[in-house]
Scaffold this motif. Structure first.
Motif, PDB file in Angstrom:
ATOM      1  N   GLY A 104     -16.304  10.275  30.707  1.00  0.00           N
ATOM      2  CA  GLY A 104     -17.514   9.504  30.980  1.00  0.00           C
ATOM      3  C   GLY A 104     -17.658   8.332  30.037  1.00  0.00           C
ATOM      4  O   GLY A 104     -18.775   7.894  29.748  1.00  0.00           O
ATOM      5  N   CYS A 105     -16.547   7.794  29.552  1.00  0.00           N
ATOM      6  CA  CYS A 105     -16.585   6.691  28.593  1.00  0.00           C
ATOM      7  C   CYS A 105     -17.017   5.394  29.280  1.00  0.00           C
ATOM      8  O   CYS A 105     -17.111   5.313  30.506  1.00  0.00           O
ATOM      9  N   SER A 106     -17.286   4.378  28.471  1.00  0.00           N
ATOM     10  CA  SER A 106     -17.634   3.067  29.022  1.00  0.00           C
ATOM     11  C   SER A 106     -17.265   1.984  28.020  1.00  0.00           C
ATOM     12  O   SER A 106     -16.887   2.269  26.886  1.00  0.00           O
ATOM     13  N   MET A 107     -17.414   0.743  28.450  1.00  0.00           N
ATOM     14  CA  MET A 107     -17.052  -0.392  27.614  1.00  0.00           C
ATOM     15  C   MET A 107     -18.052  -0.572  26.475  1.00  0.00           C
ATOM     16  O   MET A 107     -19.252  -0.407  26.649  1.00  0.00           O
ATOM     17  N   VAL A 108     -17.535  -0.905  25.307  1.00  0.00           N
ATOM     18  CA  VAL A 108     -18.352  -1.182  24.128  1.00  0.00           C
ATOM     19  C   VAL A 108     -18.435  -2.691  23.925  1.00  0.00           C
ATOM     20  O   VAL A 108     -17.439  -3.408  24.089  1.00  0.00           O
ATOM     21  N   GLY A 109     -19.620  -3.180  23.586  1.00  0.00           N
ATOM     22  CA  GLY A 109     -19.795  -4.606  23.319  1.00  0.00           C
ATOM     23  C   GLY A 109     -20.682  -4.801  22.102  1.00  0.00           C
ATOM     24  O   GLY A 109     -20.720  -3.984  21.195  1.00  0.00           O
ATOM     25  N   GLY A 110     -21.410  -5.907  22.096  1.00  0.00           N
ATOM     26  CA  GLY A 110     -22.273  -6.228  20.975  1.00  0.00           C
ATOM     27  C   GLY A 110     -21.729  -7.392  20.174  1.00  0.00           C
ATOM     28  O   GLY A 110     -20.733  -8.021  20.554  1.00  0.00           O
ATOM     29  N   HIS A 111     -22.378  -7.681  19.058  1.00  0.00           N
ATOM     30  CA  HIS A 111     -22.019  -8.862  18.284  1.00  0.00           C
ATOM     31  C   HIS A 111     -21.993  -8.585  16.786  1.00  0.00           C
ATOM     32  O   HIS A 111     -22.684  -7.696  16.293  1.00  0.00           O
ATOM     33  N   SER A 112     -21.170  -9.391  16.109  1.00  0.00           N
ATOM     34  CA  SER A 112     -20.995  -9.275  14.669  1.00  0.00           C
ATOM     35  C   SER A 112     -21.093 -10.643  14.011  1.00  0.00           C
ATOM     36  O   SER A 112     -21.002 -11.687  14.687  1.00  0.00           O
ATOM     37  N   LEU A 113     -21.253 -10.622  12.700  1.00  0.00           N
ATOM     38  CA  LEU A 113     -21.168 -11.833  11.902  1.00  0.00           C
ATOM     39  C   LEU A 113     -19.784 -11.902  11.273  1.00  0.00           C
ATOM     40  O   LEU A 113     -19.260 -10.891  10.800  1.00  0.00           O
TER      41      LEU A 113
ATOM     42  N   GLU B  52     -26.180   9.268  23.925  1.00  0.00           N
ATOM     43  CA  GLU B  52     -25.142  10.128  24.490  1.00  0.00           C
ATOM     44  C   GLU B  52     -23.950   9.295  24.944  1.00  0.00           C
ATOM     45  O   GLU B  52     -22.788   9.661  24.702  1.00  0.00           O
ATOM     46  N   GLN B  53     -24.235   8.175  25.596  1.00  0.00           N
ATOM     47  CA  GLN B  53     -23.147   7.304  26.037  1.00  0.00           C
ATOM     48  C   GLN B  53     -22.377   6.740  24.849  1.00  0.00           C
ATOM     49  O   GLN B  53     -21.150   6.661  24.867  1.00  0.00           O
ATOM     50  N   THR B  54     -23.097   6.343  23.809  1.00  0.00           N
ATOM     51  CA  THR B  54     -22.441   5.816  22.613  1.00  0.00           C
ATOM     52  C   THR B  54     -21.477   6.834  22.025  1.00  0.00           C
ATOM     53  O   THR B  54     -20.361   6.491  21.611  1.00  0.00           O
ATOM     54  N   GLU B  55     -21.880   8.088  21.993  1.00  0.00           N
ATOM     55  CA  GLU B  55     -21.025   9.138  21.440  1.00  0.00           C
ATOM     56  C   GLU B  55     -19.779   9.383  22.280  1.00  0.00           C
ATOM     57  O   GLU B  55     -18.767   9.881  21.780  1.00  0.00           O
ATOM     58  N   ARG B  56     -19.829   9.035  23.558  1.00  0.00           N
ATOM     59  CA  ARG B  56     -18.652   9.214  24.431  1.00  0.00           C
ATOM     60  C   ARG B  56     -17.597   8.135  24.194  1.00  0.00           C
ATOM     61  O   ARG B  56     -16.440   8.297  24.593  1.00  0.00           O
ATOM     62  N   ASN B  57     -17.993   7.035  23.593  1.00  0.00           N
ATOM     63  CA  ASN B  57     -17.126   5.855  23.535  1.00  0.00           C
ATOM     64  C   ASN B  57     -16.319   5.782  22.251  1.00  0.00           C
ATOM     65  O   ASN B  57     -16.743   6.270  21.202  1.00  0.00           O
ATOM     66  N   THR B  58     -15.159   5.157  22.347  1.00  0.00           N
ATOM     67  CA  THR B  58     -14.275   4.958  21.207  1.00  0.00           C
ATOM     68  C   THR B  58     -13.938   3.472  21.088  1.00  0.00           C
ATOM     69  O   THR B  58     -14.204   2.691  22.009  1.00  0.00           O
ATOM     70  N   PRO B  59     -13.326   3.058  19.986  1.00  0.00           N
ATOM     71  CA  PRO B  59     -12.920   1.652  19.839  1.00  0.00           C
ATOM     72  C   PRO B  59     -11.707   1.266  20.679  1.00  0.00           C
ATOM     73  O   PRO B  59     -11.371   0.083  20.767  1.00  0.00           O
TER      74      PRO B  59
END
Length: 442
Positions: free
Chosen positions: A311-320, A385-392
């Motif tokens: 049940g994984c999904s794509m990880v996104g977001g932003h960094s400095l 819960e979704q965050t915990e399913r995801n990996t880098p």
């Protein structure tokens, strides 16, 4: 995919590389050596897109707040637009006139990393203790055992559903698997057509007016089928696989039987009650909430329906990130540590940004604010819960051939899913184009 729980070693020196363009090349060992750490005082230039969703002026307010908090450093903000901001930064870097600090996607861009254009976080003042406070997903910003981006927040693709629509057609909970999703969506589409409501049970974001979103949509479902973007050594594009074919066949079925309509806006349709379910990064919640009376009390968030493998999904977001050739990297690091601090990051949760720190490792004051926000909104349960399913893993693959892949997928995936091209043609064309980019990058 099981989430890795390792931590990186903080190395002592930046790899010896050339800057991102010929105009910024240096023969010195390590990109940052060409610049100057400085005395931690002075003026730094910060270029950013408006990452605080729904409030474009908020970034300037944060910069003003930092400037007012001390007298040693002045930050000048240049606010760019999402449509061309990344390209303007690249052009400025090419001309040797890039900013000291700027906003970059989590995962970072490989060209900058390979060229040595980014200062590692330890070079701008982060200690191993500072880095240990981050969530394990910070590994998306690792390169050769060093970390180059300070996450402001993470995104994770989740499912949004109209509780009022599902209840109307006899569903008391959201679908939890691919099979349930297809059956529920099809039933809603068919039943609503019969009663005159004409609601689409599901829409894949990216098959609508926001074509760029097909990238995160496709990669999320590919992940659930057990697929990969590249080989483990990142040298070969591997989308034309059994997992890739299963993913595209599944997505295509929604359009073959008219469950979903190509071109209908997933977000706008959802707000208007004409799309029952769709998936996208959880930060889209801010847009749904802006629907006011159209959406208030009528929707919720769920983890992604599980596919054949997970049940994984794509990880996104932003960094400095910081310019390795900057003259004031110490001052840049002070600003980065402030803007990407737990105190600021917990504020970003106001637009449902995922907190990038381990809540057990922040101050009691920040932890209390974090807990208050989590308890105040039931949607956080599904998001976490979704965050915990995801990996880098997927993000680290995506960094290789990124610009070519994201451009090619926008046409190839849409054409394959809507039946303009065969599944094999669509996936083979991606592997061919991305393969060329991977070859050229070696």
């Amino acid at each position: 995919m099981a989430r890795p729980r390792r931590r990186w070693l903080i190395a002592l020196s930046l790899a010896s590389t050339c800057a991102i363009t010929a105009s910024a090349c240096s023969s010195t060992s390590g990109g940052a050596a060409a610049g100057s750490q400085g005395d931690g005082k002075g003026t730094i230039e910060f270029w950013s897109m408006p990452f605080w969703i729904g409030q474009d002026d908020k970034v300037q307010q944060l910069v003003d707040q930092f400037n007012a908090s001390q007298s040693d450093i002045k930050v000048n903000l240049t606010q760019l637009e999402w449509k061309d901001g990344r390209e303007k930064i690249k052009q400025a870097m090419a001309a040797g006139q890039g900013p000291d600090v700027w906003l970059m996607n989590n995962g970072l861009e490989l060209d900058y990393l390979k060229a040595g254009s980014l200062a590692s976080l330890d070079q701008v003042g982060y200690t191993s203790a500072d880095l240990a406070k981050f969530d394990d997903l910070i590994e998306v910003n690792e390169y050769q055992n060093k970390v180059y981006g300070a996450p402001l927040y993470f995104d994770a693709t989740v499912m949004l559903y109209r509780t009022d629509v599902l209840e109307k057609y006899g569903y008391t909970k959201p679908p939890a698997t691919w099979e349930e999703l297809k059956a529920t969506a099809t039933a809603i589409t068919q039943k609503s057509a019969s009663d005159g409501s004409k609601i689409s049970g599901w829409q894949f974001k990216g098959m609508d007016d926001h074509v760029n979103a097909i990238n995160s949509t496709w990669e999320s479902f590919l992940c659930q089928a057990g697929g990969n973007l590249t080989s483990p050594d990142y040298k070969k594009s591997t989308q034309n696989s059994e997992a890739g074919k299963a993913t595209m066949d599944y997505m295509r079925s929604f359009y073959q039987d008219k469950t979903s309509p190509v071109g209908t806006s997933a977000l706008n349709g959802f707000i208007d009650g004409k799309v029952a379910m769709f998936s996208f990064y959880q930060s889209v919640i801010a847009n749904v909430e802006a629907g006011g009376a159209k959406t208030e009390g009528k929707w919720a968030v769920a983890p992604m329906p599980k596919g054949p493998e997970s049940g994984c999904s794509m990880v996104g977001g932003h960094s400095l990130v910081a310019n390795a050739l900057g003259q004031e990297t110490k001052a840049a690091g002070t600003f980065m540590k402030w803007l990407a601090s737990p105190e600021r990051s917990v504020q970003y949760m106001d637009f449902h940004a995922i907190f990038p720190y381990d809540p057990a490792k922040v101050t009691p004051e920040v932890k209390a604010e974090y807990d208050k926000k989590i308890k105040g909104d039931p949607n956080w349960t599904a998001i976490l819960e979704q965050t915990e399913r995801n990996t880098p893993d997927l993000v680290l693959q995506d960094r290789h051939g990124w610009s070519t892949r994201w451009e090619k997928q926008k046409s190839a995936i849409v054409a394959g899913v809507n039946g303009q091209n065969s599944v094999d043609e669509a996936l083979s064309s991606i592997d061919e184009e991305v393969g060329k980019a991977l070859d050229a990058g070696r």
